[in-house]
Design an enzyme around this catalytic site. Structure first.
Site, PDB file in Angstrom:
ATOM      1  N   ARG A 112      36.176  33.723  44.103  1.00  0.00           N
ATOM      2  CA  ARG A 112      34.758  33.624  44.451  1.00  0.00           C
ATOM      3  C   ARG A 112      34.195  32.298  43.921  1.00  0.00           C
ATOM      4  NH1 ARG A 112      31.720  38.001  40.459  1.00  0.00           N
ATOM      5  NH2 ARG A 112      32.162  36.941  38.496  1.00  0.00           N
ATOM      6  N   ASN A 150      24.872  35.229  44.235  1.00  0.00           N
ATOM      7  CA  ASN A 150      25.241  36.098  43.111  1.00  0.00           C
ATOM      8  C   ASN A 150      25.553  35.239  41.887  1.00  0.00           C
ATOM      9  OD1 ASN A 150      26.273  38.755  41.942  1.00  0.00           O
ATOM     10  ND2 ASN A 150      28.083  37.453  41.703  1.00  0.00           N
ATOM     11  N   GLU A 151      24.860  35.523  40.783  1.00  0.00           N
ATOM     12  CA  GLU A 151      25.122  34.830  39.513  1.00  0.00           C
ATOM     13  C   GLU A 151      25.340  33.331  39.741  1.00  0.00           C
ATOM     14  OE1 GLU A 151      27.040  38.506  36.914  1.00  0.00           O
ATOM     15  OE2 GLU A 151      28.395  36.995  37.752  1.00  0.00           O
ATOM     16  N   CYS A 159      30.090  20.688  39.405  1.00  0.00           N
ATOM     17  CA  CYS A 159      31.077  20.122  40.308  1.00  0.00           C
ATOM     18  C   CYS A 159      31.039  18.605  40.171  1.00  0.00           C
ATOM     19  CB  CYS A 159      30.797  20.538  41.748  1.00  0.00           C
ATOM     20  SG  CYS A 159      31.939  19.805  42.947  1.00  0.00           S
ATOM     21  N   CYS A 161      32.727  16.394  42.338  1.00  0.00           N
ATOM     22  CA  CYS A 161      33.254  15.767  43.549  1.00  0.00           C
ATOM     23  C   CYS A 161      32.411  14.543  43.931  1.00  0.00           C
ATOM     24  CB  CYS A 161      33.275  16.779  44.691  1.00  0.00           C
ATOM     25  SG  CYS A 161      31.636  17.241  45.299  1.00  0.00           S
ATOM     26  N   GLU A 309      22.593  44.030  36.899  1.00  0.00           N
ATOM     27  CA  GLU A 309      23.963  44.470  36.628  1.00  0.00           C
ATOM     28  C   GLU A 309      24.154  44.682  35.131  1.00  0.00           C
ATOM     29  OE1 GLU A 309      27.194  42.052  37.963  1.00  0.00           O
ATOM     30  OE2 GLU A 309      26.247  41.550  39.863  1.00  0.00           O
ATOM     31  N   TRP A 317      36.955  40.932  31.910  1.00  0.00           N
ATOM     32  CA  TRP A 317      37.023  39.487  31.784  1.00  0.00           C
ATOM     33  C   TRP A 317      37.422  39.002  30.396  1.00  0.00           C
ATOM     34  CZ3 TRP A 317      36.816  36.278  35.906  1.00  0.00           C
ATOM     35  CH2 TRP A 317      36.361  36.826  37.110  1.00  0.00           C
ATOM     36  N   GLU A 357      39.033  42.523  39.994  1.00  0.00           N
ATOM     37  CA  GLU A 357      38.314  43.344  39.007  1.00  0.00           C
ATOM     38  C   GLU A 357      38.669  44.821  39.133  1.00  0.00           C
ATOM     39  OE1 GLU A 357      34.273  41.104  37.900  1.00  0.00           O
ATOM     40  OE2 GLU A 357      34.299  41.753  39.984  1.00  0.00           O
ATOM     41  N   PHE A 359      40.205  46.736  37.250  1.00  0.00           N
ATOM     42  CA  PHE A 359      40.102  47.524  36.025  1.00  0.00           C
ATOM     43  C   PHE A 359      38.703  47.465  35.411  1.00  0.00           C
ATOM     44  CE2 PHE A 359      44.716  47.019  36.323  1.00  0.00           C
ATOM     45  CZ  PHE A 359      45.087  48.356  36.242  1.00  0.00           C
TER      46      PHE A 359
END
Length: 665
Positions: A112, A150-151, A159, A161, A309, A317, A357, A359
């Protein structure tokens, strides 16, 4: 800006990813949601590849069925734009959208956050996806909240680049206007690194020792780039649904991140946060309190916010991922509610059987609903239903503020420093812990916040400060308040240039001391003050110019030199703490400071967290017992968790939470 809250009571539910499951599971999911009291689910966060199956080819059948199914069963939807996780066909066709690390290695497809915020190609595809989603579902009655990406910045915050470098140069041109001003601000005379053309401006790539001003500006630029992307998606949604609130999920804790969240907060309709406790953190409840106190501090009017969340139990993690103890799930959720959240959502609804994810436990865990997690989730849903009346209330006004700043954290943490083993969040959390242990409520605020209502302001390791910070803190002491400034505060200005003349530079006049040199301590070494206090990590060679010495260093090389001071200022006072005090020593100092401003604990005592929320003359007292033994609290009213009437003394069993609608004596 829409201000309507998305659900009638407190929000309860979590991320729902039905594309991972066959349709027969969906009916069971909705039945279990209804039994648990779920009223809000976040839908579609990682569904781009399932919705746009090829370039410009959209498949809506599955999502149509799911949203209709949820709506028929009275479950509202927080609909996410799925742009956090671009599909593999897009990454294959346009690999230039993938982020590039500082060492100039490009991220590979398959994870992601595989996108660069400065990629024009990614922006074009992401906005097309967002527009298609908004066109289709803006009018659907189930959609009560929109959720951008998301987050943001969680996995692709910086980045390096060429697209990002070009955008950085334009950002600098707008910020500074001329190369002369840029060279002055960055101090490029050092090492002779004069910039003579905008196309010569570097990014902080590789492992080189970079200019700290360059690194700070790059961090600011990255946060602004991510914000620009959020606003672009938000504005597309707003065209189709002007009255439905739009949010994105922050990740606020005791450590600074890539995103400057307080400066983002004005751009969301509802401030939302993701918070996961760290396995084997000795004080996870205090970590929750710090995060919640910080989110509340960036919410307009200190109003309600949404816990988007958190985890029902173990996540995935960390090297070791501990499961939550019995009752911890309920206590964690209500810990956020107590400190201002008007909802507690989890990631995710059903634990995945496959994928990265697999687990990370879900509301429906691998063991199924007949499990510790399942039973506690259903109990939590029932409790939140009984607490619905709390929605819209605000946490009682704190008398203590603690200043925390992402920019200061970036400057503190990056580049060559006297001690490179320190984390910016450690000292703020240490002071917060000492106050939390004493049940003293704290608002964790950005430095530019209004401090007019606070009697005590803590300024821990606020390395970078703007020029007006000292005058704003001096105003606190003039009206009788107390300010505490710690080591490594006020050291550099907004350009990351050291303030000359001795430390704590920006606050030197306020606190009446002047530090000449830093004497950091290596890991494991401890020092002692003549008061008996212990310290670690940091000490300073300091002279007093206009202050009373509270404690002196008792050991070489600083024997006899001032360590902790207090200066009478206006009708208030300003303390300076030149060393990192050990927890028990910090607690003793906090006790003295609280006496200075006549602040009493809220009545809980260590291990019993007591917080009050208020609305229209009604007060709700949240009492969270983090210990195994029974605790008691003097209060009168109706206890909402059990329904009992409390005439004088509330009993809170070990590891439990009680909430009393208070009545007067």
């Amino acid at each position: 800006m829409p201000t309507n809250w998305p659900v009638a009571g407190l929000g309860f539910g979590g991320d729902y990813n039905p594309e991972q499951w066959s349709p027969e599971v969906w009916d069971e999911d909705v039945r279990l949601m209804t039994e648990a009291g779920v009223n809000l689910v976040t839908l579609g966060v990682f569904s781009w590849g399932a919705l746009e199956v090829a370039d410009g080819v959209f498949e809506w059948t599955r999502q149509d069925r799911i949203i209709d199914l949820l709506h028929r069963n009275g479950i509202s939807v927080d609909l996410a734009t799925p742009t956090a996780s671009p599909p593999l066909w897009l990454q294959a066709a346009h690999p230039e959208i993938l982020p590039v690390n500082a060492d100039m290695t490009q991220r590979h497809p398959g994870a992601r956050d595989g996108w660069c915020a400065n990629s024009a190609t990614f922006r074009r595809y992401a906005l097309r996806m967002t527009k298609a989603l908004a066109e289709r579902y803006a009018a659907h009655p189930a959609v009560v909240l929109w959720h951008v990406s998301n987050e943001i910045g969680g996995g692709n915050g910086r980045c390096y680049c060429d697209q990002s470098l070009a955008a950085f140069r334009e950002w600098l041109r707008e910020r500074y206007g001329s190369l002369d001003d840029l060279n002055r601000a960055w101090g490029t005379a050092f090492w002779g690194l004069y910039i003579t053309g905008w196309d010569h401006v570097p990014a902080p790539r590789g492992n080189e020792t970079h200019n700290p001003a360059l690194m700070l500006d790059y961090d600011r630029f990255c946060s602004d780039s991510l914000l620009e992307h959020f606003r672009a998606e938000r504005d597309v949604i707003r065209e189709f649904t002007p009255t439905t609130p739009i949010t994105t999920n922050f990740m606020v804790g005791p450590h600074q991140d890539v995103v400057d969240y307080p400066r983002w907060a004005e751009y969301v309709d509802i401030v939302a946060n993701d918070h996961y406790t760290i396995p084997f953190d000795p004080l996870p409840a205090q970590d929750i309190a710090f995060s919640a106190d910080r989110v509340r501090g960036m919410t307009p009017g200190r109003g309600p916010w949404l816990l988007m969340e958190h985890s029902v139990s173990a996540h995935a993690w960390h090297p070791v991922n501990r499961a939550k103890a019995p009752r911890e799930l309920i206590r964690d959720s209500l810990g956020h509610i107590a400190r201002g959240a008007d909802g507690a959502l989890f990631f995710q609804w059903r634990a995945s059987l496959r994928g990265a994810e697999q687990f990370l436990q879900g509301i429906v865990p691998h063991a199924g609903p007949d499990s510790k997690i399942g039973r506690e989730v259903r109990e939590l849903g029932a409790v939140l239903g009984r607490l619905a009346e709390v929605r819209g209330s605000t946490v009682a006004q704190a008398r203590v503020a603690l200043l925390f700043d992402d920019e200061a954290g970036w400057a503190f943490s990056r580049g060559l420093k006297p001690h490179r083993g320190l984390d910016y969040g450690d000292e703020p959390r240490a002071w917060h812990r000492a106050l939390w242990d004493r049940n003293v409520l704290v608002d964790v605020l950005p430095p530019e916040a209004d401090l007019g209502t606070y009697d005590l302001v803590i300024v821990p390791t606020l390395f970078l400060v703007h020029d007006d910070s000292a005058s704003r803190l001096a105003a606190v002491t003039r009206r009788g308040g107390v300010v505490v400034v710690t080591w490594m505060s006020g050291i550099v200005d907004h350009e990351n240039a050291v303030r000359a003349g001795g430390h704590p530079a920006a606050f030197r006049e306020l606190v009446g001391v002047r530090s000449e040199e830093f004497f950091p301590l290596p890991p494991g070494e401890r020092g002692r003050l003549d008061s008996g206090a212990a310290f670690h990590s940091w000490s300073e060679l300091m002279d007093v110019t206009d202050a009373e010495v509270i404690a002196r260093y008792a050991e070489a090389p600083l024997t006899g030199r001032p360590a902790v001071t207090r200066r009478a200022a206006g009708s208030g006072a300003a303390y300076y703490v030149s060393c990192a005090l050990a927890p028990e020593s910090l607690d003793a100092l906090v006790g003295k400071v609280l006496d200075d401003v006549d602040i009493e604990p809220s009545g809980g005592g260590a291990g019993l967290d007591v917080v009050r929320r208020e609305k229209d003359g009604t007060t709700w007292v949240f009492a969270l017992n983090h210990g195994a033994g029974e605790r008691r609290l003097t209060v009168k009213g109706v206890e909402l968790v059990t329904g009992e009437t409390v005439d004088h003394e509330l009993v809170i069993p070990g590891c439990e939470v009680r909430v009393v609608r208070e009545r007067g004596a």
